[in-house]
Design an enzyme around this catalytic site. Structure first.
Site, PDB file in Angstrom:
ATOM      1  N   GLY A  27      72.716 -11.732  -5.452  1.00 15.91           N
ATOM      2  CA  GLY A  27      71.695 -11.376  -4.467  1.00 15.91           C
ATOM      3  C   GLY A  27      72.468 -11.074  -3.243  1.00 15.91           C
ATOM      4  O   GLY A  27      73.673 -11.771  -2.719  1.00 15.91           O
ATOM      5  N   LYS A  28      72.103 -10.128  -2.323  1.00 18.49           N
ATOM      6  CA  LYS A  28      72.700  -9.715  -0.871  1.00 18.49           C
ATOM      7  C   LYS A  28      71.497  -9.818   0.292  1.00 18.49           C
ATOM      8  O   LYS A  28      70.356  -9.081  -0.303  1.00 18.49           O
ATOM      9  CB  LYS A  28      73.544  -8.610  -1.006  1.00 18.49           C
ATOM     10  CG  LYS A  28      74.098  -8.075   0.220  1.00 18.49           C
ATOM     11  CD  LYS A  28      74.699  -6.827  -0.064  1.00 18.49           C
ATOM     12  CE  LYS A  28      75.498  -6.378   1.374  1.00 18.49           C
ATOM     13  NZ  LYS A  28      76.013  -5.021   1.445  1.00 18.49           N
ATOM     14  N   PHE A  31      72.060 -11.486   6.235  1.00 19.45           N
ATOM     15  CA  PHE A  31      72.892 -12.383   6.758  1.00 19.45           C
ATOM     16  C   PHE A  31      74.081 -13.158   5.925  1.00 19.45           C
ATOM     17  O   PHE A  31      74.981 -13.643   6.129  1.00 19.45           O
ATOM     18  CB  PHE A  31      72.006 -13.728   7.453  1.00 19.45           C
ATOM     19  CG  PHE A  31      71.088 -13.432   8.566  1.00 19.45           C
ATOM     20  CD1 PHE A  31      71.422 -12.573   9.564  1.00 19.45           C
ATOM     21  CD2 PHE A  31      70.113 -13.925   8.176  1.00 19.45           C
ATOM     22  CE1 PHE A  31      70.363 -12.166  10.258  1.00 19.45           C
ATOM     23  CE2 PHE A  31      68.633 -13.739   8.849  1.00 19.45           C
ATOM     24  CZ  PHE A  31      69.000 -12.829   9.999  1.00 19.45           C
ATOM     25  N   GLY A  32      73.862 -12.683   4.592  1.00 26.15           N
ATOM     26  CA  GLY A  32      75.058 -13.226   3.709  1.00 26.15           C
ATOM     27  C   GLY A  32      74.731 -12.814   2.293  1.00 26.15           C
ATOM     28  O   GLY A  32      73.833 -11.803   2.001  1.00 26.15           O
ATOM     29  N   LYS A  33      74.745 -13.804   1.418  1.00 30.69           N
ATOM     30  CA  LYS A  33      74.659 -13.382  -0.149  1.00 30.69           C
ATOM     31  C   LYS A  33      73.919 -14.812  -0.731  1.00 30.69           C
ATOM     32  O   LYS A  33      74.208 -15.773  -0.244  1.00 30.69           O
ATOM     33  CB  LYS A  33      75.983 -13.106  -0.658  1.00 30.69           C
ATOM     34  CG  LYS A  33      76.083 -11.722  -0.633  1.00 30.69           C
ATOM     35  CD  LYS A  33      77.520 -11.134  -1.455  1.00 30.69           C
ATOM     36  CE  LYS A  33      77.707  -9.801  -1.401  1.00 30.69           C
ATOM     37  NZ  LYS A  33      78.866  -9.366  -2.264  1.00 30.69           N
ATOM     38  N   VAL A  34      73.730 -14.548  -2.030  1.00 38.04           N
ATOM     39  CA  VAL A  34      73.485 -15.712  -2.775  1.00 38.04           C
ATOM     40  C   VAL A  34      74.517 -15.571  -4.075  1.00 38.04           C
ATOM     41  O   VAL A  34      74.695 -14.492  -4.437  1.00 38.04           O
ATOM     42  CB  VAL A  34      71.703 -15.422  -3.634  1.00 38.04           C
ATOM     43  CG1 VAL A  34      71.770 -16.577  -4.581  1.00 38.04           C
ATOM     44  CG2 VAL A  34      70.899 -15.372  -2.490  1.00 38.04           C
ATOM     45  N   ASP A 143      52.896 -15.170   1.791  1.00 34.10           N
ATOM     46  CA  ASP A 143      53.664 -14.185   1.262  1.00 34.10           C
ATOM     47  C   ASP A 143      53.981 -14.322  -0.224  1.00 34.10           C
ATOM     48  O   ASP A 143      54.928 -13.804  -0.893  1.00 34.10           O
ATOM     49  CB  ASP A 143      55.181 -13.919   1.941  1.00 34.10           C
ATOM     50  CG  ASP A 143      55.576 -12.575   1.504  1.00 34.10           C
ATOM     51  OD1 ASP A 143      54.869 -11.542   1.451  1.00 34.10           O
ATOM     52  OD2 ASP A 143      56.953 -12.354   2.058  1.00 34.10           O
ATOM     53  N   LYS A 145      53.611 -12.886  -3.630  1.00 31.91           N
ATOM     54  CA  LYS A 145      53.730 -11.572  -4.455  1.00 31.91           C
ATOM     55  C   LYS A 145      54.584 -11.782  -5.738  1.00 31.91           C
ATOM     56  O   LYS A 145      55.367 -12.802  -5.375  1.00 31.91           O
ATOM     57  CB  LYS A 145      53.849 -10.526  -3.418  1.00 31.91           C
ATOM     58  CG  LYS A 145      55.336 -10.778  -2.645  1.00 31.91           C
ATOM     59  CD  LYS A 145      55.518  -9.712  -1.721  1.00 31.91           C
ATOM     60  CE  LYS A 145      56.830 -10.006  -1.265  1.00 31.91           C
ATOM     61  NZ  LYS A 145      57.203  -8.729  -0.191  1.00 31.91           N
ATOM     62  N   ASN A 148      58.205 -12.474  -4.965  1.00 26.62           N
ATOM     63  CA  ASN A 148      58.522 -13.925  -4.710  1.00 26.62           C
ATOM     64  C   ASN A 148      58.067 -15.228  -5.592  1.00 26.62           C
ATOM     65  O   ASN A 148      58.075 -15.960  -5.350  1.00 26.62           O
ATOM     66  CB  ASN A 148      57.805 -14.245  -3.265  1.00 26.62           C
ATOM     67  CG  ASN A 148      58.059 -13.595  -2.194  1.00 26.62           C
ATOM     68  OD1 ASN A 148      59.425 -12.915  -2.177  1.00 26.62           O
ATOM     69  ND2 ASN A 148      57.782 -13.270  -1.155  1.00 26.62           N
TER      70      ASN A 148
END
Length: 424
Positions: A27-28, A31-34, A143, A145, A148
């Site tokens: 993931g991107k 602020f950063g990535k996963v 939120d 949906k 998520n």
């Protein structure tokens, strides 16, 4: 892509990045990535979400990051993506979270079109259980949906992305606008004040979308979506009775009730979550077994295939950006000489280790900060100052991965999702 420290690891010290081997990026975000990480001692896999401090400060999101860290510390539930560790080094703040192997429901909805009624009922029951848990802790997600909602390898659903979640107050209604426009309850949009009941509306929109592959209230602009949610009558597809039972339609209708006092789960003369459990559409489930994850999911994701956007790994492979590495912290940093924002992170983004730290609540220690309005991927982000002194939304960290199309960081911030298929 694994990376290891040549130094012996002291597992008795506070948790830090040296305790983990780094695997693939899944993931991107802004602020950063996963990344997928493996704890060197326990060999357990997790999702590592990391936030670049300098970019976080530049976007004035320090308070959000700290609040997300605090909010996640309060939560531990079978149907939520839970925090396991939190720590920082000189450049990044780190969240280590439950790893979900099955992808998000948006990913699967785009590929399947719709889901069978029994599959949707099972997922909605698990989500209702998680929402009821959050509401008991005075937390409203705001939120919910398909984007998520993440699947584990067995097919159970988990709520993620607490970037606009707040502690709600029993004494005063909230009026800040936050969340994703198409899933917002009318009481958010009309600014008359709201509380935890907005989550049940979002569950109704999600149920409708999974059953019929469209949302009940639509529009190409913010104004049109808002008008639809506030005024349009609830309509179902012509073939709704062929796709699902009358009790499923009734369940959606009762959740998408504009009058809050008449909404399922919110009626003042009712029994809240018990009303949802006793609804004809839900009453056949064994809720005790469901809560223990003892019921067999009816949809099992194929974890041999990629359930996420595989392009996330390319940035580092092509040397587009500096890869994450294990680095030692500066010893005894001088807090007095730090910029205020860095000092705030240093002091308030505290270490968390789920094996040794008891979970605690920070309620009601919140402060007003800005909240994010999401309308569509084509429209700019608008920011509205919170109008109460009792809520502080948590920060979003990254965009949802869209298959085949990485989202640029200049868009409004979407949630990071943590699916994975295999470890290299």
């Amino acid at each position: 892509m694994g990376c290891c420290s040549s130094q012996p690891v002291d597992f008795d010290s506070e948790v830090n990045l040296f305790h983990f081997d780094l695997h693939r990026a899944v993931g991107k975000g802004a602020f950063g990535k996963v990344r997928v990480v493996e704890h060197k001692k326990t060999k357990k896999l997790y999702a590592l979400k990391y936030i670049d401090k300098s970019r976080c400060i530049k976007q004035k999101a320090v308070a959000n990051i700290i609040q997300e860290r605090r909010l996640l510390e309060e939560i531990d539930h079978p149907f939520i993506v839970n925090l396991r560790y939190a720590f920082q080094d000189d450049e990044n703040c780190f969240f280590v979270l439950d790893l979900m192997l099955g992808g998000d429901l948006r990913f699967h909805l785009e590929r399947k079109g719709t889901f069978a009624e029994d599959v949707v009922r099972f997922w909605m029951a698990e989500l209702a259980s998680a929402l009821a848990y959050l509401h008991r802790r005075r937390i409203v997600h705001r939120d919910l949906k398909p984007d998520n909602i993440l699947l584990d390898s067995q097919g159970h659903v988990h709520i993620t992305d607490f970037n606009v979640a707040i502690h709600y107050s029993e004494r005063r209604m909230h009026t800040s606008v936050a969340g994703s426009m198409a899933y917002m309850a009318p009481e958010i949009l009309n600014r008359k004040g709201y509380t935890w009941c907005v989550d049940w509306w979002s569950l109704g929109v999600t149920t409708y979308e999974l059953l019929f592959n469209r949302r009940p209230f639509e529009g190409r602009t913010t104004e049109k979506i808002t008008n639809s949610i506030l005024k349009d009558s609830l309509k179902f597809p012509d073939d709704a009775n062929q796709r699902c039972s009358p009790s499923a339609v009734e369940f959606v209708q009762e959740l998408l009730e504009r009058t809050v006092s008449q909404r399922l789960g919110c009626r003042p003369t009712g029994n809240g979550f018990q009303d949802i459990k006793r609804h004809p559409w839900m009453s056949s489930l064994d809720w005790d077994k469901l809560a223990k994850k003892e019921l067999q999911p009816l949809f099992i994701p194929d974890i041999k295939k990629a359930n996420f956007d595989v392009s996330h790994e390319l940035d580092e492979f092509l040397m587009v950006e500096k890869p994450l590495t294990h680095t030692k912290r500066k010893t005894n940093p001088d807090l007095e000489k730090m910029k205020p924002e860095l000092r705030q992170l240093e002091e308030q983004f505290t270490v968390y280790d789920f094996l040794s730290s008891p979970r605690q609540s920070y309620y009601p220690h919140n402060q007003p900060i800005t909240t994010v309005v999401r309308s569509s991927e084509l429209e700019p982000m608008s920011v509205i100052q919170s109008q109460t002194n009792t809520l502080q939304p948590t920060a979003t960290i990254a965009e949802r991965s869209l298959a085949g199309s990485p989202v640029p960081d200049t868009t409004w911030h979407q949630p990071m999702h943590l699916p994975l298929t295999s470890i290299p």
